[in-house]
Design a protein around this motif. Sequence first.
Motif, mmCIF file in Angstrom:
data_model
loop_
_atom_site.group_PDB
_atom_site.id
_atom_site.type_symbol
_atom_site.label_atom_id
_atom_site.label_comp_id
_atom_site.label_asym_id
_atom_site.label_seq_id
_atom_site.Cartn_x
_atom_site.Cartn_y
_atom_site.Cartn_z
ATOM 1 N N VAL A 33 3.314 -1.411 4.053
ATOM 2 C CA VAL A 33 3.195 0.026 3.810
ATOM 3 C C VAL A 33 4.603 0.575 3.870
ATOM 4 N N VAL B 37 -2.928 4.560 -2.196
ATOM 5 C CA VAL B 37 -3.950 5.137 -1.318
ATOM 6 C C VAL B 37 -3.859 6.657 -1.433
ATOM 7 N N GLN C 95 7.215 4.042 2.694
ATOM 8 C CA GLN C 95 7.492 5.317 2.023
ATOM 9 C C GLN C 95 8.606 5.160 0.984
ATOM 10 N N ASP D 264 3.996 -2.065 8.750
ATOM 11 C CA ASP D 264 3.683 -0.655 8.508
ATOM 12 C C ASP D 264 4.968 0.148 8.635
ATOM 13 N N GLU D 265 5.495 0.543 7.515
ATOM 14 C CA GLU D 265 6.746 1.310 7.440
ATOM 15 C C GLU D 265 7.873 0.737 8.274
ATOM 16 N N CYS E 32 0.486 -3.659 -6.107
ATOM 17 C CA CYS E 32 0.455 -2.411 -5.324
ATOM 18 C C CYS E 32 -0.878 -1.698 -5.457
ATOM 19 N N TYR E 33 -1.246 -1.045 -4.379
ATOM 20 C CA TYR E 33 -2.390 -0.142 -4.386
ATOM 21 C C TYR E 33 -1.888 1.236 -3.981
ATOM 22 N N THR F 215 -6.129 2.322 7.699
ATOM 23 C CA THR F 215 -6.681 1.135 7.036
ATOM 24 C C THR F 215 -6.181 -0.128 7.725
ATOM 25 N N LYS G 6 -3.120 5.057 5.161
ATOM 26 C CA LYS G 6 -2.581 3.689 5.106
ATOM 27 C C LYS G 6 -2.629 3.016 6.473
ATOM 28 N N SER G 7 -2.063 3.679 7.481
ATOM 29 C CA SER G 7 -2.042 3.079 8.821
ATOM 30 C C SER G 7 -3.457 2.901 9.358
ATOM 31 N N GLY H 266 1.446 5.546 -0.756
ATOM 32 C CA GLY H 266 0.698 6.808 -0.730
ATOM 33 C C GLY H 266 1.347 7.797 0.211
ATOM 34 N N LEU I 299 0.886 -1.174 0.000
ATOM 35 C CA LEU I 299 0.000 0.000 0.000
ATOM 36 C C LEU I 299 0.914 1.212 0.000
#
Length: 246
Positions: free
Chosen positions: A202, A219, A204, A171-172, A216-217, A56, A53-54, A47, A45
Motif C-alpha cells: 500500500v 480501493v 501513497q 503498508d505505506e 494494481c487495484y 483490508t 486499504k489498511s 487509493g 493497493l
Amino acid sequence: MSVQDAERKNAPVLLDVKGLEVAYGKAQVIHGVDFQVRKGEFVALLGRNGAGKSTTLHALSGLIPKKAGVVRFKDRDISRLEPREIVREGIVNVLEGHRVFTGLTVEDNLLLGTYAKKSSGDGSKLDRIYALFPEIGERRHQLASRLSGGQQQILAVGQGIIANPHLLILDEPSGGLAPIVVDRILKVAKELCDSGIAILLVEQLVREALKFSDYCYLVETGRIGGEGTAQEVRSGELIKRIYLGG
Ligand SMILES: Nc1ncnc2c1ncn2[C@@H]1O[C@H](COP(=O)(O)OP(=O)(O)OP(=O)(O)O)[C@@H](O)[C@H]1O
Ligand SMILES: [Mg+2]
C-alpha cells in the motif's frame, strides 16, 4: 485481455480475498472487496486516505474481525486463523507507521522478527538485513528509541523481511522517509519478489508503487474501483482516478 493479463491468469493464486466486509462498530467501511496476489507477484493497493486499504490488510492478517468474506492463502482457508497462525502460514504484515520495541536494541528487534530462539542461522540473516540497510547495521547495539522515525521504519521493514515470509505486506513504507530511502526499500521489495516472495504494497507514492509493482487495484470507499497491470494503469484512465481520489 492484454498479454500481461493473460500471463497473470496463468500464475497460481497465492492470496485470494473474496467478498471481504469489515465494520468498525456500526460503521461498515469495507463493502465486498475481492483481490488476488499470485505467486511471485508484486501487487499494489492504491487509493485515497481513508479508502480502506489498511483495514483490508488488518482484516486479512486476522488483526480485526471480518463481517463477511473468505481469505484463502496457498489454497487454504485462513479466514478464521489467529494473527500468529497467519504469520506462521507465511503472511507478514509490516503495519503502517513504525512499530518497533523502543526499549530493545536494534538487533533484538530484528531477532524478534525471527520469532524463534536464537539459532545458528540468525547471524547470516542479520547480516543480510544489515547489508540491505546499513543505517541500522551501524546502530545494531543501540536502543531502537535512539533511532530516528525513518530508521525505525526501516527497522520495521527489516523485521518483516527477517521473518522469512511467503507474502510480505508493506503498508505505506514511505511514511516519513526521504524519497531516496523509499526507493531503496521498494527496490529491496522488488528483489525479494524476484527471489520468490510475493509483495502486497500500500503506498501513497503512486509513481513509486507503479514503478515496482506488476499489478494494481484501486480501493475506493471500501470497494475495488478498478484494476490492471502497472503498465495499463500508468497509460490508462485509472491513473487519473487514483490521483484525483476516485
Ligand atoms: N479503529 C477504527 N475505528 C473506527 N473507524 C476506523 C478505524 N480505523 C479506520 N477507520 C475508518 O475506516 C475507514 C478506512 O480507514 P483505513 O485506515 O483502512 O484507510 P486507508 O485507506 O488505509 O487510509 P490511509 O491512506 O490514510 O492510511 C476510514 O473512514 C477510517 O476513518
Ligand atoms: Mg492506511
